[in-house]
Scaffold this motif. Structure first.
Motif, mmCIF file in Angstrom:
data_model
loop_
_atom_site.group_PDB
_atom_site.id
_atom_site.type_symbol
_atom_site.label_atom_id
_atom_site.label_comp_id
_atom_site.label_asym_id
_atom_site.label_seq_id
_atom_site.Cartn_x
_atom_site.Cartn_y
_atom_site.Cartn_z
ATOM 1 N N GLU A 164 46.915 30.298 45.110
ATOM 2 C CA GLU A 164 46.969 30.964 46.490
ATOM 3 C C GLU A 164 45.570 31.569 46.824
ATOM 4 O OE1 GLU A 164 50.319 33.385 46.311
ATOM 5 O OE2 GLU A 164 51.863 31.863 46.118
ATOM 6 N N ALA A 217 39.643 33.448 44.349
ATOM 7 C CA ALA A 217 38.985 32.561 45.369
ATOM 8 C C ALA A 217 37.685 32.095 44.967
ATOM 9 C CB ALA A 217 38.984 33.184 46.956
ATOM 10 N N GLU A 262 45.339 24.965 45.284
ATOM 11 C CA GLU A 262 45.628 26.220 46.106
ATOM 12 C C GLU A 262 47.299 26.304 45.968
ATOM 13 O OE1 GLU A 262 45.505 28.816 49.291
ATOM 14 O OE2 GLU A 262 43.709 27.701 48.665
ATOM 15 N N ARG A 305 43.033 31.548 56.916
ATOM 16 C CA ARG A 305 42.590 30.101 57.156
ATOM 17 C C ARG A 305 41.644 30.215 58.682
ATOM 18 N NH1 ARG A 305 43.427 26.657 53.621
ATOM 19 N NH2 ARG A 305 45.290 26.868 52.177
ATOM 20 N N SER A 323 34.684 29.478 50.615
ATOM 21 C CA SER A 323 36.005 30.398 50.381
ATOM 22 C C SER A 323 36.340 31.196 51.372
ATOM 23 C CB SER A 323 35.634 31.244 48.995
ATOM 24 O OG SER A 323 35.630 30.450 48.018
ATOM 25 N N ILE A 348 40.037 29.624 52.601
ATOM 26 C CA ILE A 348 41.000 29.874 51.268
ATOM 27 C C ILE A 348 41.622 31.326 52.085
ATOM 28 C CG2 ILE A 348 41.122 30.973 49.067
ATOM 29 C CD1 ILE A 348 39.106 28.856 48.252
ATOM 30 N N ARG A 389 39.308 23.533 44.056
ATOM 31 C CA ARG A 389 39.964 24.863 44.307
ATOM 32 C C ARG A 389 40.847 24.668 45.490
ATOM 33 N NH1 ARG A 389 42.571 28.204 45.420
ATOM 34 N NH2 ARG A 389 42.185 30.616 45.422
ATOM 35 N N VAL A 390 40.785 23.866 46.511
ATOM 36 C CA VAL A 390 41.600 23.650 47.518
ATOM 37 C C VAL A 390 42.802 22.628 46.610
ATOM 38 C CG1 VAL A 390 42.127 22.207 49.550
ATOM 39 C CG2 VAL A 390 40.031 23.579 49.267
#
Length: 103
Positions: free
Chosen positions: A42, A46, A38, A84, A77, A81, A34-35
């Motif tokens: 974006e 999430a 990103e 931050r 998350s 995400i 998932r990162v």
């Protein structure tokens, strides 16, 4: 013997640490994926990818590891995400959550 039954019997013979370790590993692997996505996703979707480790953990390791995977997915998350480094509930998120709960 189906593959899922073989994996389930493998976890049964190894005990709880293997099941929870499997769920933890899946959640962390999903977080890394998932990162890495990103720049494309974006803050949208999430939690979407974190449904996979929860489902796989539930099928192969049981409900306890699935809950661990779900909780870890939510915490990772929310902290990394969304804005931050903070855990926060914004009014618009609360309104959407209440609306979804009522429906």
């Amino acid at each position: 013997m189906p593959v899922a039954a073989k994996i389930r019997s493998l976890f049964d013979s190894r005990g709880g640490a293997a099941r929870y370790g499997f769920a933890l590993l899946l959640a962390l692997l999903t977080f890394v994926i998932r990162v890495s996505l990103e720049p494309v996703l974006e803050v949208y979707s999430a939690y979407l990818l974190f449904t996979l480790p929860v489902a796989i953990s539930a099928m192969w390791a049981g409900s306890g590891p699935a809950l661990l995977s779900a909780g870890l997915g939510v915490l990772l998350s929310d902290y990394f995400i969304f804005p931050r480094g903070i855990f926060a509930v914004y009014p618009q998120h609360l309104r959407v959550g209440i609306f979804e709960t009522v429906i």
